[in-house]
Design an enzyme around this catalytic site. Structure first.
Site, PDB file in Angstrom:
ATOM      1  CE  LYS A 170      -1.934   2.765   2.121  1.00  0.00           C
ATOM      2  NZ  LYS A 170      -1.712   4.610   1.940  1.00  0.00           N
ATOM      3  N   GLY A 223       6.846   5.078   8.591  1.00  0.00           N
ATOM      4  CA  GLY A 223       6.263   6.246   8.449  1.00  0.00           C
ATOM      5  C   GLY A 223       6.200   6.992   9.679  1.00  0.00           C
ATOM      6  CB  SER A 224       4.022   9.914  10.830  1.00  0.00           C
ATOM      7  OG  SER A 224       2.821   9.091  11.420  1.00  0.00           O
ATOM      8  CB  THR A 225       6.224   7.878  16.202  1.00  0.00           C
ATOM      9  OG1 THR A 225       7.411   8.237  15.152  1.00  0.00           O
ATOM     10  CG2 THR A 225       6.048   7.099  17.735  1.00  0.00           C
ATOM     11  CD  GLU A 226      -1.057  10.926  14.731  1.00  0.00           C
ATOM     12  OE1 GLU A 226      -0.094  11.934  14.075  1.00  0.00           O
ATOM     13  OE2 GLU A 226      -2.683  11.192  14.287  1.00  0.00           O
ATOM     14  N   GLY A 228       2.920   4.660  13.727  1.00  0.00           N
ATOM     15  CA  GLY A 228       3.122   3.147  13.936  1.00  0.00           C
ATOM     16  C   GLY A 228       2.155   2.660  14.712  1.00  0.00           C
ATOM     17  CD  GLU A 245      13.173   4.155   8.222  1.00  0.00           C
ATOM     18  OE1 GLU A 245      12.485   2.499   7.405  1.00  0.00           O
ATOM     19  OE2 GLU A 245      13.870   5.272   8.244  1.00  0.00           O
ATOM     20  CB  CYS A 279      12.981   8.466   8.122  1.00  0.00           C
ATOM     21  SG  CYS A 279      14.550   7.633   7.111  1.00  0.00           S
ATOM     22  CD  GLU A 379      10.216  12.659  11.773  1.00  0.00           C
ATOM     23  OE1 GLU A 379       8.566  12.532  11.564  1.00  0.00           O
ATOM     24  OE2 GLU A 379      10.851  12.166  10.576  1.00  0.00           O
TER      25      GLU A 379
END
Ligand code: NAI
Ligand code: MG
Length: 475
Positions: A170, A223-226, A228, A245, A279, A379
């Site tokens: 995706k 992608g973003s930690t959120e 993730g 990551e 990143c 970030e």
């Protein structure tokens, strides 16, 4: 989309607009895949995993990767143009990724005939032979971001093809085109249908459906930690294995004894490359106090000399940000930095004139930044450098580690023992000494702390697409 080797529309017939970030102009429509499309793709991937693909020998998978390598080589100009128009990186840069993409494919080709378990000793009574076998985990869901899919998709595709897994990929809604074109090339190279499927669509719809689908054994997410965190939540349905990551706020530490000609450019491009949308961008630049003034002047001079332009302008060194949303996010951080009392040395402006319709921001340097300011902790994902003074090696390490992230970092000095003290002291998955951002698939990189887990590159990377099976044979 591409499901089971066939071009496919999405069930809902809805679509998303594709915009050229250099001009803001709509250049096409993308199928907005949903739950049913994901389900169909996962079933195709499962059938392929259990079908003839499972009996391909390592040499056959390796030979396929060589054919893929040849097709990528031959079609790279087209792919670079697609990527530049779709996500905004300058054409000189997307063309230059050719060498690294081809190297990744060669790396994965070499690994496909290198997957090995072990024979093991044991303390069992009688004559029992023990060993471990390596087996592919199954269907891997790949969810990748928009900041450079032409290269980043290979961490997933190369590993899937080398290990005998299958995948549903995706891509990000803002940059799916190079992924779709590569999927076509894979099939041209002789990939059996269903091994690689691409479902385009929104993250919170198609991405979320993939993350929770119980037919998926593993998720590889960047992608973003959120987001993730949401992937971790969704994975509990069937205890999916995860590779994450996530975000970064990487420290770049410059000592007074560094070669400043190299350090200024290296640190600046460590932040500004890809317009800051990397990143492991080295966004917190720690500079030893006695050279802060000189460093800031030289960094600003360098920043002003960078040519920002339309992604198809052959002279452009930096392109636009990916989207209007990302532009607004970056501009809001410029404001936040100023409000917090950081000193804006250069940049921080949306570009006007012929670039006014694109999402361009001039490379930005903030001085007098404190580690606890939001611009030093969150970030931004834009071309924004925060310069923070430090005094000693210990001070640099303490300040460098004062972040929830742990992805990249660098140190610039002529003193190798000082460099190694910093390398040991900083808690990140990758450290560079007197350079920034070099990546080789044989070595790889990774993250710790809230930047995620699971290696990218090296043997460890292949291992996370395999599981170990212990075998006891009573002879
Ligand atoms: P994101 O993490 O939301 O998107 C990355 C991928 O995840 C995309 O393919 C997206 O469609 C998918 N996704 C989104 N929500 C999902 C969900 N609920 N379930 C499954 N998949 C989902 O990042 P986004 O929104 O594009 O960018 C926001 C910020 O994230 C950026 O400003 C940047 O700070 C950070 N980011 C960091 C990246 C990195 O490599 N560290 C890459 C991209 C974004
Ligand atoms: Mg998002």
């Amino acid at each position: 989309m591409l499901i089971d080797g066939q071009t496919a529309p999405c069930v809902s017939e809805e679509s998303l607009e594709i915009r050229n970030p250099s001009s803001g102009v709509v250049i096409g429509q993308l199928a907005a895949g949903g739950e049913e499309d994901i389900d169909r793709a996962v079933r195709a991937a499962r059938a392929a995993f259990e079908g003839p693909w499972s009996s391909w020998t390592p040499y056959e998978r390796q030979a396929l990767l060589y054919r893929v390598h040849e097709l990528m080589d031959r079609n790279f100009d087209e792919l670079a143009e697609i990527e530049s128009v779709d996500m905004g990186a300058p054409i000189s840069k997307t063309r230059a990724t050719k060498a690294s993409v081809l190297k990744m494919i060669l790396f994965f080709a070499s690994q496909s005939s290198n997957i090995a378990g072990e024979t093991l000793q044991n303390g069992l009574p009688g004559e029992v032979v023990t060993m471990s076998l390596k087996a592919p985990v199954g269907v891997v869901g790949g969810i990748i971001p928009w900041n450079g899919p032409l290269g980043s998709q290979w961490w997933l595709l190369g590993t899937v093809l080398a290990t005998g897994c299958t995948t549903v990929l995706k891509p990000a809604e803002d940059a799916s085109l190079s992924v779709l074109r590569v999927a076509e090339l894979l099939h041209e190279a002789g990939l059996p249908p269903g091994v690689v499927n691409v479902v385009t669509g929104r993250g919170d719809v198609a991405g979320a459906a993939l993350a929770r689908h119980s037919g998926v054994d593993r998720i590889a997410f960047t992608g973003s930690t959120e987001t993730g965190r949401k992937i971790i939540d969704a994975s509990k349905v069937n205890i999916k294995k995860l590779q994450l990551e996530l975000g970064g706020k990487s420290p770049d530490i410059i000592f007074a004894d560094a070669d400043l000609d190299k350090a200024v450019q290296g640190a600046a491009m460590g932040v500004f490359a890809n317009s800051g949308q990397i990143c492991f961008a080295g966004t917190r630049v720690f500079v030893q106090r006695e050279i802060v003034k000189e460093f800031c002047e030289r960094a600003a001079f360098f920043a002003r000399s960078i040519k920002v332009g339309h992604s198809l302008d052959p002279e452009a060194q930096l392109g636009p940000l990916i989207s209007n949303d990302q532009l607004e996010k970056v501009m809001s951080y410029v404001q936040i930095g100023a409000n917090e009392g950081a000193q804006l040395v250069c940049g921080g402006e949306r570009l006007q004139g012929s670039l006014a319709d694109g999402y361009f921001v001039s490379p930005t340097v903030f001085a007098d930044v404190h580690n606890d300011m939001r611009i030093a902790q969150e970030e931004i994902f834009g071309p924004v450098m925060s310069v923070i003074p430090f005094d000693t090696v210990e001070d640099a390490i303490t300040k460098g580690n004062a972040t929830e992230f742990g992805l990249g970092g660098a140190v610039w000095t002529r003193d190798i023992s000082k460099a190694l003290r910093v390398v040991k002291g900083i808690h990140t998955g990758v450290m560079w000494v007197n350079c920034y951002g070099l990546i080789d698939p044989l070595v790889g990189f990774g993250g710790t702390k809230m930047s995620g887990y699971g290696a990218k590159g090296g043997r460890a990377h292949l291992d996370t697409y395999l599981y170990s099976k212990c075998v006891y044979i009573n002879t």
